[in-house]
Design an enzyme around this catalytic site. Structure first.
Site, PDB file in Angstrom:
ATOM      1  N   HIS A 293      12.010 -12.934  45.171  1.00 22.95           N
ATOM      2  CA  HIS A 293      11.452 -14.232  44.787  1.00 22.95           C
ATOM      3  C   HIS A 293      10.094 -14.447  45.470  1.00 22.95           C
ATOM      4  O   HIS A 293       9.902 -15.400  46.245  1.00 22.95           O
ATOM      5  CB  HIS A 293      12.421 -15.365  45.141  1.00 22.95           C
TER       6      HIS A 293
ATOM      7  N   GLU B 254      20.516 -16.437  45.136  1.00 23.89           N
ATOM      8  CA  GLU B 254      19.592 -16.110  46.238  1.00 23.89           C
ATOM      9  C   GLU B 254      20.058 -16.738  47.549  1.00 23.89           C
ATOM     10  O   GLU B 254      20.587 -17.849  47.529  1.00 23.89           O
ATOM     11  CB  GLU B 254      18.189 -16.646  45.901  1.00 23.89           C
TER      12      GLU B 254
ATOM     13  N   ARG C  34      13.742 -18.789  37.104  1.00 23.85           N
ATOM     14  CA  ARG C  34      14.823 -19.073  38.041  1.00 23.85           C
ATOM     15  C   ARG C  34      16.017 -18.197  37.698  1.00 23.85           C
ATOM     16  O   ARG C  34      16.343 -17.997  36.512  1.00 23.85           O
ATOM     17  CB  ARG C  34      15.252 -20.552  37.952  1.00 23.85           C
TER      18      ARG C  34
HETATM   19  O1  LIG Z   1       6.888 -22.158  43.450  1.00 25.98           O
HETATM   20  C1  LIG Z   1       7.982 -21.761  43.040  1.00 25.98           C
HETATM   21  O2  LIG Z   1       8.939 -22.519  42.914  1.00 25.98           O
HETATM   22  C2  LIG Z   1       8.156 -20.356  42.692  1.00 25.98           C
HETATM   23  O3  LIG Z   1       9.259 -19.923  42.503  1.00 25.98           O
HETATM   24  C3  LIG Z   1       6.958 -19.499  42.551  1.00 25.98           C
HETATM   25  O4  LIG Z   1       7.321 -18.149  42.393  1.00 25.98           O
END
Ligand SMILES: O=C(O)C(=O)CO
Length: 345
Positions: free
Chosen positions: A302, A284, A255
């Protein structure tokens, strides 16, 4: 006996219709589709979905339009609600501890994207050693000068990852799969830090060495990989970047909020770090423009977990969690049991 009610957030199920049919047999399904925060809050306040017993969100692209699942929503959930099964691995947008305090199990569907996230991590790690970003952008520039420069100069600055150490912060299922791939494909030395040490037999599978102290692991890593969930704090800040080996690399598939991007930028600009590969970002969908300008940085949108296999699996695991919970009293992939005193129907 009336069927229990299930609140299905977002769009229709696309890939697992047989399982969804089973859900339709077992539950009265209420739909929210794509409500914004205010409408959703109103609907909850006025009990428009009834006394639902379960919540299902099939994919990360849908059913999240209402924003964070914080106290504002959780306090409005009916007492009948027992389980929330959602797509995706990450659960930084939902207060799973607060759900648990209300007796609600939260299940993610991380196993569905393990392979896809691990593959992306491998690609970023390889790129961190070989800087394909520079090579690719030089070729795409259509500028013969840049092409020639990349062709001539890249070899002097890049390495085969073989034999270098990969320091993994968080050796959970995804971290472990990355370790397996890096160990087998590149013969990388796997070192790791986690709150809990894995059993020796599991460590042996990737010849992993445990570091109880994160700073010690950072100092011994040629590439640091962040693979730990966000639990409210930055893990990588100026002090931690300073602990990393000079000329080492940094990859984040976890993250963006785990990283202080200003300190990362400074570490890259000063040459303390040689390369960063980021699938995820602090703010993001906005990407740090200063990081985007650096040739020694690879940036993705992402998408580490974004494959069709993940999408199908997210739907499926979510459905299986709900069916299993109502059939056996046990969910398959709960993540908040540690705070739940008595998970029961
Ligand atoms: O599934 C998720 O939360 C992701 O970020 C996978 O990359």
């Amino acid at each position: 006996m009336p069927k229990p009610v299930l609140l299905h957030l977002g769009d229709d199920v696309q890939w697992n219709r047989d399982l969804y049919n089973k859900l339709q047999e077992r539950f009265n399904i209420m739909r929210s589709y794509s409500m914004n925060r205010e409408d959703f809050k109103n609907a909850l306040s006025h009990n428009r979905f009834g006394d639902f017993a379960a919540i299902y969100r099939p994919f990360w692209n849908t059913g999240g339009e209402m924003g964070a699942w914080d106290e504002e929503f959780i306090s409005l959930l009916p007492r009948s609600c027992k389980i929330y099964a959602s797509a995706g691995a990450g659960f930084d947008w939902v207060d799973t501890q607060r759900l648990a305090r209300r007796g609600i199990i939260y299940c993610n569907s991380a196993p569905a994207c393990t392979e896809s996230v691990a593959d992306t991590a491998i690609w970023l790690i390889l790129n961190a050693f070989r800087n394909f970003t520079w090579s690719s952008s030089a070729a795409r520039s259509l500028d013969p000068g840049k092409f020639r420069e990349a062709h001539q100069d890249i070899a002097a600055t890049t390495h085969n990852p073989n034999g270098f150490s990969l320091g993994i912060i968080g050796l959970g299922k995804i971290g472990y799969r990355i370790a397996q791939k890096a160990h087998v494909a590149f013969e990388m030395k796997i070192i790791y830090n986690d709150v809990n040490r894995l059993p020796e037999s599991v460590e042996k599978g990737v010849s992993a060495q445990y570091y109880e102290n994160l700073d010690d692991m950072l100092a011994d890593s040629d590439c640091v990989l962040l693979a730990t969930p966000f639990v409210g704090e930055k893990v990588m800040n100026a002090e931690r970047f300073a602990k990393m080996k000079r000329g080492s690399r940094f990859v984040n598939i976890a993250r963006g909020k785990l990283v202080d991007e200003v300190s990362l930028l400074a570490a890259l600009k000063s040459g303390h770090l040689a390369f960063a590969g980021l699938d995820v970002h602090y703010d993001e969908p906005n990407v740090n423009p200063d990081l985007a300008r650096l040739p020694q940085v690879e940036l993705l949108s992402h998408t580490a977990g974004a494959s069709l296999e993940s999408h199908m699996g997210f739907e499926k695991i979510g459905l299986q969690n709900i069916l299993s919970f109502f059939d056996t009293g046990k969910a398959i992939t709960p993540v908040n049991l540690q705070w739940l005193s008595q998970p029961k129907l």
